[in-house]
Design a protein around this motif. Structure first.
Motif, mmCIF file in Angstrom:
data_model
loop_
_atom_site.group_PDB
_atom_site.id
_atom_site.type_symbol
_atom_site.label_atom_id
_atom_site.label_comp_id
_atom_site.label_asym_id
_atom_site.label_seq_id
_atom_site.Cartn_x
_atom_site.Cartn_y
_atom_site.Cartn_z
ATOM 1 N N GLY A 323 90.552 -10.602 87.849
ATOM 2 C CA GLY A 323 89.105 -10.661 87.696
ATOM 3 C C GLY A 323 88.709 -10.015 86.381
ATOM 4 O O GLY A 323 89.425 -9.154 85.860
ATOM 5 N N VAL A 337 85.789 -13.653 89.103
ATOM 6 C CA VAL A 337 85.885 -12.731 90.235
ATOM 7 C C VAL A 337 87.171 -12.955 91.023
ATOM 8 O O VAL A 337 87.515 -14.094 91.338
ATOM 9 N N SER A 339 88.868 -12.352 94.551
ATOM 10 C CA SER A 339 88.514 -11.996 95.916
ATOM 11 C C SER A 339 89.624 -12.470 96.853
ATOM 12 O O SER A 339 90.132 -13.586 96.698
#
Ligand code: OSB
Ligand code: MG
Length: 372
Positions: A323, A337, A339
């Motif tokens: 990220g 990002v 995740s």
């Protein structure tokens, strides 16, 4: 497409923490972004490219100011001279200029982004990749002590990273690797990267890494040591992965054939662009050689492009596509990002991210406009 204007943006973005490799410690990323304005029929369209050359020529012979210079003096004029330029013709137009692959890659990237945006097509769509997300690994710099390394790795694992790469150098290798393996267990996907810091005289020492069940060892020897890597690969059981040595599809083919690379780290900038990167992927896949996508502390632009590339089916190992927040509190674009150990493949036109004007304003040191 006609290239009508090229803007070189020199930016400096602070890193959230120092990043130490066998060749340097960085506290900021000095980067060169290219903004290409192109005319398509009666429409003007803008594309962005990122040059991955570092401030100093320590990873490879290219460096930021040198890349800006060769773009200004030798590369951009060749594109301005053409009535019609496409991403697919850039490499051929620039081929007479020897080397300077990172500079060439940045130009091809900016043209490619503009071309895709004019067609409202995503880079993933252009590549024909089906994956929606890709596994996200993290490259962990050399730390001040073994406990500090264990703590730093633990932090990334808590965040959810799917794979850990430890930077090593002579004197800081077996202990951190042993400690991380001991602390986090045999299931941890773990690999090391020496950035060319050893020689074949270190073979017996490097062989001791074999007991840690590493995914691979990345570029232990010098950039030009293709044959030596093949020799080391016969001595070690840990799969040999090349980074610095692979500068083209041709060197990739040579490395595979002589047994110097069981795995290849593909960095589009290092090989002259995303189209050459794709050819290396195709070649490696045909030979049953695994590839993964490396990183060069990219801003959101390069990070987004890498995420799409890594969606190709031959990218069977997690790459260094973390990220944005692994390096930057604020990125030049909306952040990439991570995740649940994955990064999304961008779906928007071009590379799918936009440079935020206020961030460009904040991080820019200088800029320069070139016209044909
Ligand atoms: O060898 O992969 C490398 C960063 C700069 C130069 C070379 C390398 C690296 C990394 C960082 O390992 C990868 C990243 O961007 O996360
Ligand atoms: Mg590397």
């Amino acid at each position: 497409m006609k290239l009508t204007k090229l803007t070189l943006h020199r930016i400096e973005m602070p890193l959230v923490s120092p990043f130490t490799t066998s060749f340097s410690t960085q506290t900021a990323r000095n980067a060169l972004l290219l903004e290409a304005e192109c005319r398509v029929d009666d429409e003007l369209v803008t594309g962005w490219g990122e040059c991955v050359a570092m401030a100093e020529p320590l990873y490879s012979s290219e460096y930021l100011e040198g890349a800006a210079h060769v773009i200004r003096k030798w590369l951009a004029p060749r594109l301005f001279a053409e009535a019609d330029v496409t991403a697919e013709t850039v490499a051929g137009l620039l081929a007479p200029i020897v080397g300077h692959r990172m500079a060439k890659s940045a130009l091809e990237m900016a043209i490619l982004d503009a071309q895709l945006r004019s067609r409202r097509q995503s880079f993933a769509g252009y590549l024909g990749t089906a994956r929606k997300t890709i596994p996200s690994g993290v490259s962990v710099g050399i730390q001040d002590s073994v406990p500090a390394m264990v703590k730093t790795v633990g932090g990334y694992l808590d965040e959810g990273y799917a794979r850990i790469k430890l930077k090593i150098k002579p004197g800081i290798d077996l202990e951190p690797v042993a400690a991380v393996r001991r602390e986090f267990g045999d299931d941890l996907l773990l690999q090391v990267d020496a950035n060319a810091a050893y020689t074949l005289a270190d073979a017996a020492h490097l062989k001791r890494l074999d007991e840690f069940n590493l995914l691979l060892i990345e570029q232990p020897l010098g950039e030009e040591d293709l044959r030596q890597h093949a020799e080391l690969a016969r001595i070690m059981t840990t799969p040999m992965c090349l980074d610095e040595s692979i500068v083209s599809a041709q060197t990739a083919a040579d490395a595979i054939v002589i047994g110097a690379a069981a795995v290849i780290n593909i960095k589009p900038g290092r090989v002259g662009g995303y189209l050459e990167a794709r050819r290396i992927h195709d070649l490696a896949q045909a030979h049953g050689v695994a590839v993964w996508c490396g990183g060069m502390l990219e801003t959101g632009i390069g990070r987004a492009a890498n995420a799409a590339l890594a969606g190709l089916p031959g990218f069977t190992l997690p790459g260094d596509i973390s990220g944005s927040d692994r390096f930057y509190a604020e990125d030049i674009s909306e952040p990439i990002v991570m995740s649940d150990g994955e990064v999304a493949v961008p779906t928007g036109p071009g590379f799918g991210v936009d440079v935020l004007p206020e961030r460009l304003e904040k991080f820019r040191i200088e800029f320069e406009e070139l016209r044909g």
